[in-house]
Design a protein around this motif. Structure first.
Motif, PDB file in Angstrom:
ATOM      1  N   LEU A  21       2.478  -8.891  -0.383  1.00 22.20           N
ATOM      2  CA  LEU A  21       3.197  -8.236  -1.473  1.00 22.20           C
ATOM      3  C   LEU A  21       4.704  -8.440  -1.349  1.00 22.20           C
ATOM      4  O   LEU A  21       5.396  -8.671  -2.354  1.00 22.20           O
ATOM      5  N   ASN A  22       5.243  -8.355  -0.127  1.00 20.66           N
ATOM      6  CA  ASN A  22       6.682  -8.525   0.046  1.00 20.66           C
ATOM      7  C   ASN A  22       7.146  -9.928  -0.345  1.00 20.66           C
ATOM      8  O   ASN A  22       8.305 -10.114  -0.746  1.00 20.66           O
ATOM      9  N   SER A  23       6.266 -10.916  -0.243  1.00 24.03           N
ATOM     10  CA  SER A  23       6.642 -12.279  -0.636  1.00 24.03           C
ATOM     11  C   SER A  23       6.776 -12.405  -2.155  1.00 24.03           C
ATOM     12  O   SER A  23       7.415 -13.343  -2.645  1.00 24.03           O
ATOM     13  N   ILE A  24       6.197 -11.457  -2.909  1.00 26.86           N
ATOM     14  CA  ILE A  24       6.250 -11.478  -4.373  1.00 26.86           C
ATOM     15  C   ILE A  24       7.326 -10.531  -4.895  1.00 26.86           C
ATOM     16  O   ILE A  24       8.031 -10.840  -5.860  1.00 26.86           O
ATOM     17  N   LEU A  25       7.466  -9.385  -4.253  1.00 27.69           N
ATOM     18  CA  LEU A  25       8.384  -8.351  -4.727  1.00 27.69           C
ATOM     19  C   LEU A  25       9.846  -8.746  -4.533  1.00 27.69           C
ATOM     20  O   LEU A  25      10.174  -9.521  -3.643  1.00 27.69           O
ATOM     21  N   LYS A  26      10.712  -8.186  -5.363  1.00 25.01           N
ATOM     22  CA  LYS A  26      12.148  -8.354  -5.174  1.00 25.01           C
ATOM     23  C   LYS A  26      12.592  -7.563  -3.948  1.00 25.01           C
ATOM     24  O   LYS A  26      11.895  -6.666  -3.465  1.00 25.01           O
ATOM     25  N   ARG A  27      13.795  -7.841  -3.477  1.00 28.66           N
ATOM     26  CA  ARG A  27      14.230  -7.312  -2.186  1.00 28.66           C
ATOM     27  C   ARG A  27      14.515  -5.814  -2.203  1.00 28.66           C
ATOM     28  O   ARG A  27      14.641  -5.201  -1.142  1.00 28.66           O
ATOM     29  N   ASP A  28      14.618  -5.197  -3.392  1.00 31.23           N
ATOM     30  CA  ASP A  28      14.893  -3.752  -3.413  1.00 31.23           C
ATOM     31  C   ASP A  28      13.621  -2.917  -3.366  1.00 31.23           C
ATOM     32  O   ASP A  28      13.671  -1.689  -3.487  1.00 31.23           O
ATOM     33  N   VAL A  29      12.465  -3.552  -3.164  1.00 31.51           N
ATOM     34  CA  VAL A  29      11.197  -2.855  -2.891  1.00 31.51           C
ATOM     35  C   VAL A  29      10.552  -3.521  -1.688  1.00 31.51           C
ATOM     36  O   VAL A  29      10.362  -4.745  -1.685  1.00 31.51           O
ATOM     37  N   ARG A  30      10.197  -2.735  -0.672  1.00 33.94           N
ATOM     38  CA  ARG A  30       9.543  -3.274   0.509  1.00 33.94           C
ATOM     39  C   ARG A  30       8.300  -2.458   0.833  1.00 33.94           C
ATOM     40  O   ARG A  30       8.323  -1.226   0.825  1.00 33.94           O
ATOM     41  N   ILE A  31       7.217  -3.164   1.122  1.00 34.00           N
ATOM     42  CA  ILE A  31       6.013  -2.526   1.655  1.00 34.00           C
ATOM     43  C   ILE A  31       6.184  -2.461   3.171  1.00 34.00           C
ATOM     44  O   ILE A  31       6.332  -3.490   3.832  1.00 34.00           O
ATOM     45  N   LEU A  32       6.196  -1.258   3.723  1.00 33.83           N
ATOM     46  CA  LEU A  32       6.432  -1.073   5.155  1.00 33.83           C
ATOM     47  C   LEU A  32       5.149  -1.073   5.964  1.00 33.83           C
ATOM     48  O   LEU A  32       5.146  -1.458   7.142  1.00 33.83           O
ATOM     49  N   HIS A  33       4.058  -0.628   5.335  1.00 36.25           N
ATOM     50  CA  HIS A  33       2.810  -0.465   6.079  1.00 36.25           C
ATOM     51  C   HIS A  33       1.645  -0.495   5.091  1.00 36.25           C
ATOM     52  O   HIS A  33       1.773  -0.035   3.954  1.00 36.25           O
ATOM     53  N   ALA A  34       0.531  -1.041   5.527  1.00 31.97           N
ATOM     54  CA  ALA A  34      -0.695  -1.038   4.723  1.00 31.97           C
ATOM     55  C   ALA A  34      -1.881  -0.828   5.653  1.00 31.97           C
ATOM     56  O   ALA A  34      -1.943  -1.409   6.739  1.00 31.97           O
ATOM     57  N   GLU A  35      -2.817   0.019   5.214  1.00 33.66           N
ATOM     58  CA  GLU A  35      -4.010   0.263   6.009  1.00 33.66           C
ATOM     59  C   GLU A  35      -5.166   0.649   5.102  1.00 33.66           C
ATOM     60  O   GLU A  35      -4.968   1.056   3.955  1.00 33.66           O
TER      61      GLU A  35
END
Length: 250
Positions: free
Chosen positions: A82-96
Motif C-alpha cells: 500500500l505504501n508503494s501506491i499511496l502518496k507520502r502524506d499517508v503511511r501504513i505503519l502496521h498490518a495484521e
C-alpha cells in the motif's frame, strides 16, 4: 474464495485532506487508501476507520480494517504494497490479520488525542503545520485543575458543536492533562468517544478561561450550564493528532 480481515495502523499528515471520511470529490484519507486497495484488488474495497478526523487534523495511530479476497499476500506485506501506491502524506505503519468480525470502530474501547501548542516562542516554519502558535506562557497548573473537572462520566455539552448529531453529549473521559515535552505544550485526552470538534473546543476554551483568570468553580459552573455559547474559541485543527486507539479485542 476465502475472505480475510486485515487490520491497519495508519499515520497521516491531515493538512491537505478534507478529513478521514470519503466525501464527494474532495481528497480524504479513507478515499486515498480505498483507491490504493482498488489498484491491488481490481474491485472496490470498503475501508472502516476507528473514527473520523476533520480537515487538517493528523493521526499517528488511526486504526482501520478491510475485508480482502487476496489469499497469497501475508498480512504484513500489505504495508509495503500500500505504501508503494499511496502518496507520502499517508503511511501504513502496521498490518495484521484480525478475526472476521473485528470492526475498527465498534470494537474500540477508547481513543486518545494529543494537541500540540507552541507557547511563548517563535515556531519554526515546519512546526506550524502541526501545532498552534500562541504568544504567551499559560499557567499549566491552572489548566490541569480545569482538566481534572473533565474526568469521569461527563456531560460535554459545553464543548459540543451545535451541528454534532449525537443523541447524547455524555462521554467517559479517563484522562485529561496538560504537560510539556521539550519546548511544546501538549494536551492529552482519552475517552470512550468524542463529539465533533470536542477536543479542539476543550483546548481553546480552557486556554481562554485560564487567560482570563477563571476559578475552577467558575469553570465547573460553565460545564454544568451545558451552554455551548459560553465556550471559548475553538482551537485550530493543525495542532490535533489522533494518537492511539485501544480495543476490547483484536
Amino acid at each position: 474464495m476465502t475472505e480475510r480481515n486485515i487490520r491497519l495502523v495508519v499515520a497521516y499528515d491531515g493538512t491537505d485532506f478534507s478529513g478521514w471520511q470519503r466525501q464527494g470529490p474532495d481528497r480524504s484519507v479513507q478515499g486515498d487508501i480505498e483507491d490504493a486497495l482498488f489498484k491491488m484488488h481490481k474491485h472496490p474495497v470498503q475501508l472502516i476507520g476507528s473514527g473520523r478526523t476533520d480537515a487538517g487534523v493528523h493521526a499517528i495511530g488511526q486504526v482501520a480494517n478491510f475485508i480482502t479476497d487476496i489469499s497469497h499476500i501475508p498480512a504484513e506485506r500489505f504495508v509495503p504494497a500500500l505504501n508503494s501506491i499511496l502518496k507520502r502524506d499517508v503511511r501504513i505503519l502496521h498490518a495484521e490479520e484480525a478475526s472476521l468480525d473485528f470492526h475498527a470502530r465498534f470494537d474500540a474501547k477508547s481513543r486518545t488525542y494529543r494537541y500540540h501548542i507552541i507557547s511563548g516562542r517563535h515556531a519554526m516554519p515546519h512546526e506550524l503545520r502541526y501545532a498552534w502558535q500562541i504568544w504567551r506562557q499559560p499557567n499549566i497548573s491552572c489548566l490541569n485543575a480545569y482538566a481534572r473537572l473533565l474526568i469521569g462520566e461527563t456531560d460535554c455539552s459545553l464543548f459540543a458543536s451545535p451541528r454534532d448529531p449525537s443523541l447524547s453529549r455524555c462521554r467517559y473521559i479517563s484522562q485529561a492533562r496538560f504537560f510539556v515535552a521539550g519546548t511544546t505544550l501538549l494536551f492529552e485526552i482519552t475517552a470512550n468517544a468524542f463529539l465533533w470538534k470536542m477536543v479542539r473546543s476543550i483546548v481553546g476554551s480552557l486556554l481562554y478561561y485560564e487567560e482570563r483568570g477563571y476559578s475552577v468553580e467558575q469553570v465547573q459552573k460553565l460545564m454544568n450550564s451545558r451552554d455551548h455559547t459560553l465556550a471559548g474559541p475553538t482551537a485550530p485543527p493543525e495542532g490535533l493528532f489522533l494518537w492511539n486507539i485501544d480495543y476490547y479485542r483484536m
